[in-house]
Write an enzyme that holds these catalytic residues in place. Sequence first.
Site, PDB file in Angstrom:
ATOM      1  CB  THR A  66      38.276 -27.716  22.113  1.00  0.00           C
ATOM      2  OG1 THR A  66      38.240 -27.956  20.723  1.00  0.00           O
ATOM      3  CG2 THR A  66      36.949 -27.253  22.593  1.00  0.00           C
ATOM      4  CB  VAL A 109      31.784 -26.146  11.613  1.00  0.00           C
ATOM      5  CG1 VAL A 109      31.223 -26.173  13.033  1.00  0.00           C
ATOM      6  CG2 VAL A 109      31.660 -24.748  11.018  1.00  0.00           C
ATOM      7  CG  ASP A 169      33.907 -31.603  18.719  1.00  0.00           C
ATOM      8  OD1 ASP A 169      33.715 -31.546  19.949  1.00  0.00           O
ATOM      9  OD2 ASP A 169      35.002 -31.336  18.200  1.00  0.00           O
ATOM     10  CB  THR A 208      38.708 -31.352  24.161  1.00  0.00           C
ATOM     11  OG1 THR A 208      39.968 -31.051  23.542  1.00  0.00           O
ATOM     12  CG2 THR A 208      38.979 -32.257  25.361  1.00  0.00           C
TER      13      THR A 208
END
Length: 309
Positions: free
Chosen positions: A169, A198, A200, A220
Amino acid sequence: MSAVIVVHGGAWAIPDELAKGVVDGVKAAAREGFSVLKKGESALDAVEAAVRALEDNTVFNAGHGATLNIDGEVELDAIIMDGRTLDNGAVSSVKNIANPVSLARAVMEKTPHCLLTSRGANLFAESIGMPTVPTGTMVTAYERKEWEKHKNYVTGVMEDINSQWAHDTVGAVAVDSAGNVACATSTGGIRNKMVGRVGDSPLIGSGGYADNSSGAVSCTGHGESILKVTLARLILSHVEQGKSVADSSQLSLQYMRDRVHGAGGAIVVTPSGQWAATFTTKRMAWAAVDHDVLWYGLDASERREEQLS
C-alpha cells in the site's frame, strides 16, 4: 504552526532492485504534498496530491503498478479522511480508475455515503465525469511477470508479508498551518488475492483515520491482521492516553504481531506536528517534510535528511 507531511510506499521486504525507485518515489511524493501545504492549502489537499503522485508511479502498488488478483485483474481500494470534520470517503474493488484516492474524495464530498464498491463506485465515477483508463495500461511488465511466478498464493499464509513478492500500500498524513490533520491510503491489495477481496486500506479505523483531537494515521502491511486490531484507531488511542506517536505506533504494531502474528507499518502526525514512521516488516519506504527538511528512510533505524531546495 508549521505544516508537516509524511508519506509511505508500503511495508514489506522491498528487494534491493526496487529500493532506489521506492525511496525516490516517496521523496517526490512528500515534496509534492508539502508544496501544496506551502501554498496555504489544506492537509486534505496535501494528502490527496501526495497519494496521487504515488498512484501515478509504477514502482508502487496503487493505481499504475497495482498488483493483480487471482484472475489477473486489477482491483483498487482507497480512503481519504478529514480530521477537522471526521468526513471520509472510500472506494473498493475499482478497476479502471488511475487515481482512486480522488474518487474516494469525491465519495466524501459528493455523496451521503462513506464507501462505494466495485460496479457502484465505477458508476459513480462515470456520473461525475471522472476519467477512466483501460485497466491493462495500469499493469506493468514487472507485475505481470511476478503474478505468473506466484500463482500458487494461498490466502492467509502469514509469511507472505515478508516474502520478496508481497507488494503493498501507499499513504500520506499531514497537518496544515491551521492545525487540521488528514490521511489518505491507496492500494492494489495482495498479489493473487481472491476476486473481490478487500483489505484494510479503504476501511475507516483500520487503513487510515484522522481526527483533529489526536492525529492522523495511514497503515500498511498485512490487511487481514490490520483489520483484526483496527490498527489506525488503536495507534490514536495510545496517542490520546499521552504516549508519543513513535511509542503509540510501536506498541500497536507489536500488539498486532503478538495477537494475530501480523506485520506492517504506519505513519502518524499530530495537530501539533509530532510525527513518526514505524514498521515491523523488513523495510518500509517513507519520507516526511518538517520545517523545510526532507527526512526519509527504508531500513530499520535509517533516518536520513536533506534540505529542501
